[in-house]
Each structure stands twice: as structure tokens, then as C-alpha cells.
Motif scaffolding. Structure first.
Motif, PDB file in Angstrom:
ATOM      1  N   HIS A 209      34.510 -68.283  -1.988  1.00  0.00           N
ATOM      2  CA  HIS A 209      33.940 -69.612  -1.737  1.00  0.00           C
ATOM      3  C   HIS A 209      32.844 -69.877  -2.758  1.00  0.00           C
ATOM      4  CE1 HIS A 209      32.913 -73.238   0.451  1.00  0.00           C
ATOM      5  NE2 HIS A 209      31.646 -72.881   0.425  1.00  0.00           N
ATOM      6  N   GLN A 210      32.751 -71.121  -3.188  1.00  0.00           N
ATOM      7  CA  GLN A 210      31.706 -71.551  -4.103  1.00  0.00           C
ATOM      8  C   GLN A 210      31.154 -72.889  -3.621  1.00  0.00           C
ATOM      9  OE1 GLN A 210      30.293 -70.121  -6.615  1.00  0.00           O
ATOM     10  NE2 GLN A 210      31.695 -68.589  -7.446  1.00  0.00           N
ATOM     11  N   ALA A 211      29.859 -72.931  -3.365  1.00  0.00           N
ATOM     12  CA  ALA A 211      29.170 -74.190  -3.075  1.00  0.00           C
ATOM     13  C   ALA A 211      28.238 -74.446  -4.247  1.00  0.00           C
ATOM     14  CB  ALA A 211      28.387 -74.089  -1.773  1.00  0.00           C
ATOM     15  N   THR A 212      28.713 -75.218  -5.212  1.00  0.00           N
ATOM     16  CA  THR A 212      27.979 -75.397  -6.466  1.00  0.00           C
ATOM     17  C   THR A 212      27.225 -76.715  -6.468  1.00  0.00           C
ATOM     18  OG1 THR A 212      29.946 -76.338  -7.509  1.00  0.00           O
ATOM     19  CG2 THR A 212      29.582 -73.989  -7.783  1.00  0.00           C
ATOM     20  N   ARG A 213      26.189 -76.772  -7.292  1.00  0.00           N
ATOM     21  CA  ARG A 213      25.403 -77.990  -7.484  1.00  0.00           C
ATOM     22  C   ARG A 213      25.894 -78.697  -8.738  1.00  0.00           C
ATOM     23  NH1 ARG A 213      23.751 -79.062  -2.904  1.00  0.00           N
ATOM     24  NH2 ARG A 213      25.731 -77.994  -2.645  1.00  0.00           N
ATOM     25  N   ARG A 214      25.936 -80.017  -8.693  1.00  0.00           N
ATOM     26  CA  ARG A 214      26.355 -80.791  -9.867  1.00  0.00           C
ATOM     27  C   ARG A 214      25.149 -81.027 -10.762  1.00  0.00           C
ATOM     28  NH1 ARG A 214      30.915 -85.415  -9.148  1.00  0.00           N
ATOM     29  NH2 ARG A 214      32.631 -84.063  -8.565  1.00  0.00           N
ATOM     30  N   ARG A 215      25.102 -80.244 -11.834  1.00  0.00           N
ATOM     31  CA  ARG A 215      24.030 -80.378 -12.813  1.00  0.00           C
ATOM     32  C   ARG A 215      24.627 -80.221 -14.207  1.00  0.00           C
ATOM     33  NH1 ARG A 215      21.080 -76.528  -9.363  1.00  0.00           N
ATOM     34  NH2 ARG A 215      19.620 -77.692  -8.055  1.00  0.00           N
ATOM     35  N   ALA A 216      23.837 -80.611 -15.207  1.00  0.00           N
ATOM     36  CA  ALA A 216      24.281 -80.384 -16.587  1.00  0.00           C
ATOM     37  C   ALA A 216      24.437 -78.892 -16.828  1.00  0.00           C
ATOM     38  CB  ALA A 216      23.281 -80.991 -17.575  1.00  0.00           C
ATOM     39  N   MET A 217      23.586 -78.090 -16.195  1.00  0.00           N
ATOM     40  CA  MET A 217      23.655 -76.637 -16.299  1.00  0.00           C
ATOM     41  C   MET A 217      24.033 -76.102 -14.928  1.00  0.00           C
ATOM     42  SD  MET A 217      20.750 -74.057 -17.773  1.00  0.00           S
ATOM     43  CE  MET A 217      20.694 -75.001 -19.292  1.00  0.00           C
ATOM     44  N   SER A 218      25.307 -75.835 -14.718  1.00  0.00           N
ATOM     45  CA  SER A 218      25.779 -75.437 -13.394  1.00  0.00           C
ATOM     46  C   SER A 218      26.678 -74.218 -13.499  1.00  0.00           C
ATOM     47  CB  SER A 218      26.536 -76.590 -12.724  1.00  0.00           C
ATOM     48  OG  SER A 218      27.675 -76.940 -13.474  1.00  0.00           O
ATOM     49  N   LEU A 219      26.927 -73.618 -12.359  1.00  0.00           N
ATOM     50  CA  LEU A 219      27.755 -72.410 -12.297  1.00  0.00           C
ATOM     51  C   LEU A 219      29.215 -72.754 -12.573  1.00  0.00           C
ATOM     52  CD1 LEU A 219      27.419 -69.380 -11.506  1.00  0.00           C
ATOM     53  CD2 LEU A 219      28.157 -70.029  -9.227  1.00  0.00           C
ATOM     54  N   SER A 220      29.856 -71.957 -13.419  1.00  0.00           N
ATOM     55  CA  SER A 220      31.240 -72.260 -13.796  1.00  0.00           C
ATOM     56  C   SER A 220      32.254 -71.303 -13.186  1.00  0.00           C
ATOM     57  CB  SER A 220      31.386 -72.239 -15.326  1.00  0.00           C
ATOM     58  OG  SER A 220      31.078 -70.966 -15.845  1.00  0.00           O
TER      59      SER A 220
END
Length: 645
Positions: A209-220
Motif C-alpha cells: 500500500h502507498q498513501a502518497t502526497r502530491r508534490r513536485a518532490m514526491s515518493l515514486s
């Protein structure tokens, strides 16, 4: 010169060897191949590493492109790292039990090659990557296409969302994503940081599971990605439970693959000159494992790439022993948090969330018992003429075996697999033996269980699929059948406009000229009326409905009646209300809950079809296409978030 210190090992584990033995000849060759491979793909890998350092998805794509361009020499080299599950067809066949299904081994190899390069590869590229004959590749891909697992676009092969049903079988059998993901999502919202859940996959960790944040620098990182344990925060926590055999397997993998080339989701390690490997790296991992055992948490301070930091806490199973079921991690960047900040600021909140997860595991009722699946392989009753000369039945039967597992069916006996699939016991048994050889299934007594490695079959690239990407090939197929342009659209946040998200135009002298991203008033379009008919506000929130042509409905009460009819009949027909001479008809696209999330339409000049012909000729085609899009959407969205735009 001071004596060389032997790395210590956590209590209960086998100590690492003080000196590395020379690798076997075969592994030496593989290592040389990896060096040549890395040199050939240096530009692509360099771009990927730089992109990853920036934390961007584009960097991952660049790494993937570099890997595709430069790492074909190393298919055999990648198989050295068995934790990565990258088993090439020819390599996996060597040393296999006599009863394995060879076409199934080769089919799995093709799926893994497609997965490693991001989901798309040419037929000739697959031939080179897998080491299989071109005729074999052609038959395998034809079989996978017939099953809906891949599709062709010219000479390129693309993974299709339906393939995710294999990973879904593992995820639903595991139950952890369904039970723990809401807590991970809530923590990500609370902290405004990315949160992930991972499970152990031999000497690696794999995300569920991945709950990522939408940013210019984000987890890929993606669901299904595999990372080496020693370069992650969850790794030392899982390593606290390793046996002597686990530590030995890890040392062998580190010796054979010191640059981590078998883990395509992370940048490769770099060492100065020709020297490969650093004994201190391994010693640090042993030390981190001992600390994780003492403290109950683990830290990744820029081990994967500069700037990336993470802190992890284990989620333990209920019952005696409390083995680690999963590991929850908060991932950030040094521009937002230092490693010290993670410990002092975020660790207490992460621990609180993990306690809630463990309560969930303890109190969750068992899954509702339902009728066991049966005859999953009904298609095997079709004649060879129906399936096609290229169809490999043994491959298709073997893949069907994986779908026998699921929620409430985490462990199955041979008899249960045979009954669920409709396959003969002997056929099911050979498939299970093959999967056990490939590491996709484990056997305990009379029962079989799927392993996390099932996620290596297409799940990582497909987990980032959007609805427009899902719909595009279906739109192309529909356009080729009806010879009219087709489009997909969603409702804007205001509810007043539609936005086109996918489109396939037909080749005509006179055609509807609309591009992706175009916005039009929802009340005057067939797409908009399908979407408004399901919206809670309907048209009530609109301030006014200006006339666009002499035919435009501008009275709200009248339009509400039209929307009621649209809901009842399942389609909307708009005749010259948006523009004189333009006639369009649309149907809804629904998510798994039945909510309308998008609409599918075709539009044409009014002279080409009468309104009645639009209903009789086009509605069945639109409805059938919408059903196929929905099937793919529901499969893809079962354990992942599918963006609508």
C-alpha cells in the motif's frame, strides 16, 4: 594493520561469514555481465538516479527507460538475486523439477520482463530480454492477449489492467491491505507525509500500500515494488525474524549482486573504480537489525538516495509470538524532516497508528464465508479453433490457478484448487509445483499459499494506471467499429462543466474537432447529462442555462425531467443543443460502488444518423464498451487508487 572485525549478528540468527568465498564460475560470469550491462546503460541509469534523487515519477520513468535500453544483457544476472523474482525463462528452467510446466515458466518470464521495463516492450525486445525464441514469444503474447492480460499496439506489447487480478488474488487472500490501508491513509492525511505498508519477500521488502502526497518532490515507489532489505527502514525489522538460512541467502545475494541491479525500483549502488561491494555496508545492516530488535523501530537515513528519509514500526499479528505481519513507514524528504525529526516528531504518531492497526487485526471478524469459486477455467472447454492456433492452453491453465485464491481462501488444498478452477487434479498439481519452483507459492503440508512475489506479475506499473489510460484502447476499438469519434469525460469540481480526458478521432473530411482537456457546459452535452443525472446536486446548483442554439434546453425544470429520463434509460442523446448540426449520445462509466465517475460518448454530424439510429445502432456499442472499461477499472481499483484524469 588492525585486525578486520567480523560483523555481529542479531541474537538468534546465523553470524555472517567473516570472509566471502569466491563466487562460483557461473556467478562470476553474471557479475561481469552486470558490469558490461551497467556500462551500456549508464546514461539511462544516470538519468534515472538523478530523477529519483529529485523524488519525481519522471525519474523513475527515466530509470526504467535506461534499464530497458541497457540491462538486456543482464537477464541472467538479474536472476542471481532471487529475491527480486526476475526469473528469465531459460534460467528458471534449469534445475526445475521434472513435473514443472515449461510454457508456464516462460509465460511468467515474459510478464516479468514487461513489468521491469514499465509495462511496454516490443516483440523483438521481449525476444532479446527473455532469451526465448521469437516464435515462442509470439505464441506466449498471443495467449496472454487472448486472456486479456496484454494487448498489442502495432509491434509493441502492453500490460493490461486485467492482469492485476493475479495480484488482487494475493492481496485479498492476505487481507492486510483491506484492513490496514484506511489507517495508513488517515495517518498520511494527518501528517501530510507519504505512508507505506510493506511485507517481507525473502531478503527484500515489497510494498502492499502507498498513501502518497502530491508534490513536485514526491515518493515514486509503487505497490508491488521490491526493495533490498538492507537499504530500507522496514528491512531491519523483518530481519529480526530471519533464520540462519535467511541470513545465508542474504549474504549470497549481496555477494552476487553488490550493486543491487536485480532491484529495478531503486538506483544501483555506486562504488569507486572496479571494486564491487563494501563489507561495511553489510556490517551496518547487521547493526541496524540489532538496534531494530532493541528499539522496536527502524530508520532509513538516505540509504536509497540522498534526501530520502523514512521511519518504520512493525505491525504484529495477534496471537502468541506476535510475528511481524507488515511494517508501516512514514517517508519524507530532508527538506521537510531530518532523521532526528522523524524520531522525535513523527515516531509517536506512527506508533499510535500502528496500535490502531494491531487492534484492527485483533478485532476484525473473519471474512464472510461465501460459495467457493468454481470453473474459473471454463474457457478451456472452447475448441482449439475458437482459441486460435497460437493459444498455449497449459500457460492459460496455469495462470488461472492463481485466481483460485482470494479473500477467505488464503490457503487451499490441491483438491480445492482443482474444484475452483475446473482443472484436473494432475493439471492443477503441475501448475502448483511450477509456482513453488518460481517462488510464487509456498506449500505447508497439504495446503498452498500465494507469496508476495505474485505482485511481480505486472502490478507495479499497472498500479499507477489512470482511467483515461484504461479507456484509451477501448475507445480506439470502438471508433474502429462505428467509424465515429469517441470520447471520455468527467464532471468538473464545480459541476457546471465537463472535461475531456481521453479521445480517439475518426478519419473523416468533416469530424468533431475536440481535444483532450477541452471543457464544455455540462447541461448542453450528452456527456454532461449522463454525469449530472447521477450527481447529488443535479442541475440545481447552476445559476443559469444560456441558449447555445435554438434547440438548447434552458429551463431547469425541463432539464430535471430530462435527467430523470437519462437515469432510467441509461443513456443521454443531445440533438443540436450545443452546436447546430452536432448530434451526440453518451453512456455512464461506473466505479465498483455503482457511482458514475465518467461518461463515454460518440458525436457526429446530424446528417449521418437519425436520433433513432443513434439509439438502435450506437447505444449497444457504447454500452458494451463501457462495460469493458468498467471491468478493467474495477480490477485496477480494487487495491489501488485510479485517478480519473
Amino acid at each position: 594493520m588492525p585486525a578486520k572485525r567480523t560483523p555481529e549478528t542479531p541474537e538468534g540468527s546465523a553470524p555472517p561469514a567473516a570472509e566471502k568465498e569466491p563466487p562460483p564460475v557461473g556467478k562470476t560470469t553474471a557479475s561481469a555481465a552486470r558490469r558490461d550491462d551497467r556500462a551500456a546503460g549508464a546514461a539511462g541509469s544516470g538519468a534515472g538516479t538523478a530523477g529519483s534523487a529529485a523524488g519525481s515519477t519522471a525519474g523513475t520513468a527515466a530509470r526504467t527507460a535506461g534499464s530497458a535500453a541497457g540491462s538486456r544483457v543482464g537477464t541472467a544476472a538479474r536472476t542471481v538475486g532471487s529475491a527480486a523474482g526476475s526469473t528469465g525463462g531459460a534460467t528458471a528452467e534449469r534445475g526445475a523439477p521434472a513435473e514443472v510446466v515449461t510454457p508456464l515458466i516462460r509465460g511468467i518470464a515474459v510478464l516479468r520482463e514487461l513489468t521491469e521495463v514499465g509495462g511496454t516492450l516490443s516483440l523483438s525486445g521481449l525476444e532479446r530480454a527473455s532469451g526465448l525464441a521469437r516464435s515462442t514469444v509470439d505464441r506466449i503474447t498471443a495467449t496472454l492477449a487472448r486472456m486479456g492480460y496484454v494487448r498489442f499496439d502495432g509491434r509493441d506489447v502492453h500490460l493490461s489492467p486485467r492482469l492485476m487480478e493475479l495480484g488482487n488474488a494475493y492481496m485479498s487472500a492476505l487481507r492486510l491491505p483491506a484492513l490496514l490501508s484506511p489507517h495508513a491513509d488517515a495517518l498520511a492525511d494527518e501528517l501530510d507525509e507519504s505512508v507505506s505498508l510493506a511485507v517481507a519477500d525473502r531478503d527484500g521488502i515489497r510494498f502492499i500500500h502507498q498513501a502518497t502526497r502530491r508534490r513536485a518532490m514526491s515518493l515514486s515507489f509503487r505497490i508491488g515494488d521490491l526493495l533490498p532489505a538492507e537499504r530500507t527502514a522496514p528491512g531491519p525489522l523483518f530481519a529480526t525474524q530471519w533464520t540462519a538460512a535467511d541470513w545465508q541467502r542474504w549474504r549470497e545475494r549481496r555477494a552476487a549482486d553488490p550493486r543491487d541491479l536485480s532491484f529495478t525500483a531503486v538506483p544501483p549502488r555506486t562504488y569507486e573504480g572496479d571494486y564491487e561491494g563494501d563489507p561495511e555496508d553489510d556490517e551496518r545492516f547487521v547493526h541496524r537489525t540489532r538496534e531494530a530488535s532493541t528499539h522496536g523501530w527502524s530508520l532509513d537515513d538516505q540509504l536509497i538516495e540522498p534526501g530520502l528519509v523514512a521511519i518504520s514500526v512493525p505491525v504484529r499479528s495477534p496471537g502468541p509470538g506476535g510475528r511481524i505481519a507488515s511494517v508501516a513507514s512514514v517517508v519524507s524528504h530532508t527538506s521537510r524532516h531530518t532523521a532526528r525529526d522523524l524520531r522525535t516528531t513523527l515516531l509517536p504518531r506512527l506508533r499510535s497508528a500502528v496500535r490502531a492497526m494491531e487492534r484492527e487485526l485483533h478485532t476484525a471478524p473473519p471474512p464472510e464465508p461465501g460459495p467457493p469459486p468454481s470453473d474459473l477455467a471454463l474457457w478451456t472447454g472452447a475448441s482449439k479453433q475458437q482459441l486460435g492456433r497460437e493459444f498455449i492452453e497449459s500457460l492459460a491453465r496455469g495462470l488461472t490457478v492463481l485466481t483460485a485464491f482470494g479473500e477467505g481462501r488464503p490457503e487451499l488444498t490441491l483438491t480445492e484448487v482443482s474444484q475452483a478452477t475446473g482443472l484436473a487434479r494432475a493439471t492443477a498439481r503441475r501448475a502448483l509445483i511450477t509456482y513453488e519452483h518460481l517462488g510464487l507459492v509456498t506449500a505447508a503440508g497439504r495446503t498452498f499459499t500465494l507469496t508476495p512475489r505474485v505482485l511481480s506479475l505486472g502490478f507495479p506499473p499497472l498500479s499507477r494506471t489512470s482511467l483515461p489510460e484504461i479507456a484509451q484502447p477501448h475507445l480506439a476499438d470502438l471508433t474502429s467499429r462505428i467509424h465515429e469519434s469517441t470520447s471520455l469525460a468527467v464532471l468538473s469540481d464545480s459541476g457546471e462543466e465537463i472535461q475531456y480526458t481521453a479521445r480517439v478521432a475518426t478519419a473523416r473530411v468533416m469530424s468533431v474537432n475536440i481535444t483532450v482537456g477541452t471543457r464544455l457546459p455540462a447541461y448542453a452535452t450528452a456527456l454532461g447529462r449522463v454525469l449530472l443525472a447521477d450527481a447529488s446536486e443535479g442541475i440545481r446548483g447552476a445559476k443559469e442555462l444560456p441558449a447555445l442554439t435554438a434547440h438548447t434546453i434552458t429551463d431547469k425544470h425541463t432539464l430535471e425531467g430530462v435527467l430523470t429520463s437519462v437515469r432510467a434509460q441509461g443513456y443521454a442523446l443531445v440533438d443540436e443543443e450545443l452546436e447546430e448540426g452536432l448530434r451526440s449520445i453518451a453512456v455512464p462509466i461506473r466505479d465498483g460502488s455503482g457511482r458514475v465517475v465518467a461518461a463515454l460518448n460518440t458525436a457526429m454530424h446530424a446528417s449521418r444518423r437519425t436520433p433513432r439510429e443513434c439509439v438502435t445502432d450506437l447505444v449497444p456499442e457504447l454500452t458494451a464498451t463501457a462495460a469493458r472499461i468498467q471491468t478493467d477499472l474495477h480490477t485496477a481499483a480494487r487495491f489501488t487508487h485510479v485517478p480519473l484524469t
